[in-house]
Write an enzyme that holds these catalytic residues in place. Structure first.
Site, short mmCIF file in Angstrom:
data_model
loop_
_atom_site.label_atom_id
_atom_site.label_comp_id
_atom_site.label_asym_id
_atom_site.label_seq_id
_atom_site.Cartn_x
_atom_site.Cartn_y
_atom_site.Cartn_z
N TYR C 141 0.88 -1.17 0.00
CA TYR C 141 0.00 0.00 0.00
C TYR C 141 0.92 1.22 0.00
O TYR C 141 1.62 1.48 0.98
CB TYR C 141 -0.86 -0.08 1.27
CG TYR C 141 -1.93 0.96 1.46
CD1 TYR C 141 -2.15 1.99 0.56
CD2 TYR C 141 -2.76 0.90 2.59
CE1 TYR C 141 -3.16 2.92 0.78
CE2 TYR C 141 -3.77 1.82 2.81
CZ TYR C 141 -3.97 2.83 1.91
OH TYR C 141 -4.96 3.75 2.14
N LYS C 169 -1.59 -1.30 -4.01
CA LYS C 169 -2.59 -0.23 -4.01
C LYS C 169 -1.82 1.08 -4.08
O LYS C 169 -1.12 1.44 -3.13
CB LYS C 169 -3.42 -0.26 -2.72
CG LYS C 169 -4.39 0.93 -2.65
CD LYS C 169 -5.14 1.07 -1.35
CE LYS C 169 -6.07 2.28 -1.47
NZ LYS C 169 -6.70 2.64 -0.20
#
Lengths: 315, 315, 315, 315
Positions: C141, C169
């Site tokens: 992330y 992400k």
């Protein structure tokens, strides 16, 4: 600390503002009064066309005017150094030539700016300027808040030891890096260690700096001169007390915030204070800088009074 | 998207480099070849003295040279817009006057720089320039990586709706804020929405931008023109494929890192690529920018070849 | 783009908020309604305890509650991935173990944070987590606005090719670096390229991303699902139109500014919108986050209505 | 300056490292030697689980271990304050409760972190913690380099005057803002003004700070104690000379750069120096922090020797 005879710049150097008329031309009469006020206040040199002098904002003919006037008004009583900072080296060279021709005593330059520059480019910039300076001393001006990059300590040390630069004005606010410079360069022949801070100049002197180029010296040269003399005589409590008073005076630089930029708020407050003290006539700034409004000017006036600074008696 | 007849600037605008001789004077012959190469490649306008043209680094006589040459070489075949960005408004006005006198078609300016400026100061800067421009269209250039501040969206919208600026070159890299502009200004009469990105121009066109001012168009104008035509015909897969190729070509701008600044690495790689393609003679840069070294230039040459770009056939 | 069967995560993944009661305990009934709303809206997976789920702000027993509830409520209908981001690796490992025990489908972690980390430390962090994950897929992330550092592209590529991470992400907002990842990793077996942007998800899909983890999908899962389906069928104009509507809806995240932090303003607006739509009961946030006030909530309600989103019919 | 009897914290407070075994469990024997070394060196209090103590990186059981051991080892000879900084208020409250139960003398917290927080959220965080502290003094820890935000001076002043916080550790590096605090809070009953700098502690004392929490005091507590005593007796030259020596010693924190993060390089060098001096056994760090390598450790050892610091004689 002791006064060193090998230095062109030491003690209190005033980075004088450029007094403008309402039409933004140079206000000669005000400039004359300002020069006399600063000299009477005890400053040891003048720095014209610095950040506080709106130097980077002036076009070539305005620059020419300011430098010529300064030389004429000072009449050799103290050294004059000129800010030649510009976007690239070619343009700084034009500023340098103009200053050489006018007969000044030294030159001050930031690294080039407009986006970041590498260490090699900073080095090349100063070497190119020094070569063109024909022996006139060149001072590095480290002001990352404006230029976007801090001059690396290693670069300063190399340029200092090779004699390319003859001093530094440190406006970086990084006391650790300044201490590193002081420890490494203390006593280097002919090299001036100058702080650009007007809020912690006492600490810079405590760290063995040779002097200060402090914007607030425009407004209260006497106060800075007292602080410097206290430090010279190692009366640190007196130096700190004087600095504490000047620190509070520095609240004038916030009067315009956040309406105007911090740059306008700072220079604008210096000019407003000098108008209030009767030294200059008008607080006009170069476009696109914005003057303080009436409410902000009255805040400045109050703070000036509270710092014990009244109108200056006519000479 | 469709081609709009109300716009001076749309499609592929090339922010041409300024070809220099070894002594850093303007290389007229190379400039002529570059102009012909760009026009033949399909660009719709030239932007001289922009960031890629080292505009902010040139002194006034160099600027005069470049603008006069561009006008002479282009002979009205496409519009010429000139970068007038400078530290303060007074100096940008000098650049503006010089450009007006030379007979160009439009003007491009960043906000003033040297420390931060407030929204009010940005607004005042553009209004002052527009007033002096005597009807010539003025374009805002948003490049916070160089200038230190992003033009607020609200400022752009206000200046656009009042006709102070006639377009924007967005080099901020902030796709969200650019989308906000596109949503708010799409179809505003005579207003050009231009991206300054050469790595995501396909997405800007997808977001309804009118065109791009892309540094890499110096090196491969044909590629950008193909991408733009694909977007016009809504063949988005083709546009993306072309952009992907140009994206890889953009690795040339890293060849000089971290030895030189990213500024030198970028402009230096454009010039090195143009030398390799036989368009210009020499890759010299303005002081204190640093040219690529031999190893770095061979990396550039490889990447240029790998992108399918050979030497340009002599005209 | 086509739907890839080798991916656990693709399409629209909702980073669900954690509905709280007034006493800041988990509101089970609201959580159930939210899960059903998201699934009915067409999301393909749930991400719990992400930034939007206030994950980093919860203590261990709160985390345990949320994960266990999610597993119970979803009943295997879509995959559940859990945010395990924490200051250091030891604490992220505790979060990981808790999630493993609860029977979730994947794990998501930022680099460690509290001051900057080096590339080697980021690498070590992900390898340590992957080893402890017992085969459960781990996703990186990248959210420098919260963590203070961007995961270097080279690190992502290495971890991806070695199978340490199974997707990313990207909430960095850097479309160029994301394009670089897409060009380098497109089609890598089992690797999900996911944007974390809810304002330019159409462009990410255009760049060949596999899907999005979009905070705004909490409020309008149907809209994101429509955009994704349009992109799948290469109807880019429809995808952009849907994104443009969602872009305007995103103004709800500004309603609380500058009174509260942008973090509170964002999560607070999601919760306020979900209260307005009748999905959750209460907009309470974890301390020290601050809820929107009544005026700000009515701005949110207006924007929600204007985006065509009414109250959700009771199931 | 004079020693104030109304303060729990003044003089030299050591933010002790957490000595770890190779398996990263707490090394009790080393911790005992470290505590004795610091007390013998003249420190007036211990700060455990601070940044230097890797506090934010430890899980709850590790934290419990460290606090309990510190209480047991110190046996009330000096006050112990505990770092309870964490991402959000809920988690900081867990850390606070654990510390309360162990019987410590005070608590230290940064603002919450993970993205920025607003002034209102910082205020709420400290008030919530103070309320839970049952009368134990709470200290604010201002370290924007780790937390991402500086505690506004106005917030510090308000919390100080209302008795919510009983002191501040200023690790912001902003000497101007610290001076502002000193001028405003000097002499406030029971309020400790502490610098977190180990490079300019002499200047902080000169500015009237009550003491310092200096990471380097781990390695050379005697030196800091000498500097503090010199300042107390107003022998500023001696204080500066001592600081200059410690300033050079601080080069140990660069030995690991840029291979590891500055965080690892700093804590790693403290531990390597303490191993070299024979105080602790092992220089292991919490994951994902990286220890110095052999070459870097020998640089540390050289600098330690050059600063006149040999091995510590066994007690």
């Amino acid at each position: 600390m002791t006064v060193r005879r090998d230095l062109l710049l030491s003690g209190v150097i005033s980075p004088v503002v450029t007094p403008l008329c309402k039409d933004r031309s140079l206000d000669q009469a005000s400039f004359e009064r300002l020069v006399e006020f600063e000299l009477e206040g005890g400053v040891s040199a003048l720095f014209v066309l610095g950040t506080g002098g709106e130097g980077p904002y002036l076009d070539m003919s305005q620059r020419e005017d300011v430098v010529a006037s300064a030389v004429k008004l000072v009449r050799g009583r103290v050294p004059i150094v000129v800010g030649i900072s510009d976007i690239g080296t070619a343009r700084a060279l034009r500023n340098l030539e103009l200053s050489l021709a006018a007969g000044v005593d030294g030159l001050v330059s930031t690294p080039p700016f407009y986006g970041e520059v590498s260490e090699a480019e900073i080095d090349l910039h100063f070497r190119t300027l020094a070569q063109a300076a024909k022996g006139l001393p060149l001072y590095a001006y480290d002001i990352p808040s404006k230029v976007g990059v801090k001059i690396p300590v290693t670069t300063t040390l190399r340029l200092a030891h090779e004699g390319v630069i003859r001093g530094i004005k440190d406006s970086s606010g990084d006391m650790d890096e300044f201490r590193r410079l002081c420890l490494a360069l203390a006593g280097l022949d002919g090299f001036s260690l100058l702080t650009g801070s007007d809020s912690s100049a006492d600490m810079a002197l405590f760290e063995q700096a040779d002097g200060m180029i402090a914007g607030m010296a425009n407004v209260d040269p006497h106060g800075f001169a007292r602080m410097y003399r206290a430090a010279l005589s190692k009366d640190w409590a007196a130096a700190r007390t004087e600095q504490d008073r000047l620190f509070s005076l520095r609240d004038i630089t916030r009067a315009g915030l956040p309406r105007v930029s911090s740059f306008s708020a700072t220079i604008g407050s210096f000019k407003a204070a000098l108008v209030h003290r009767g030294v200059i006539e008008c607080d006009a700034l170069q476009l696109p800088l914005c003057e303080l409004d009436d409410r902000e000017k009255s805040v400045v006036a109050d703070l000036v009074e509270r710092a014990g600074l009244g109108p200056v008696a006519p000479a």
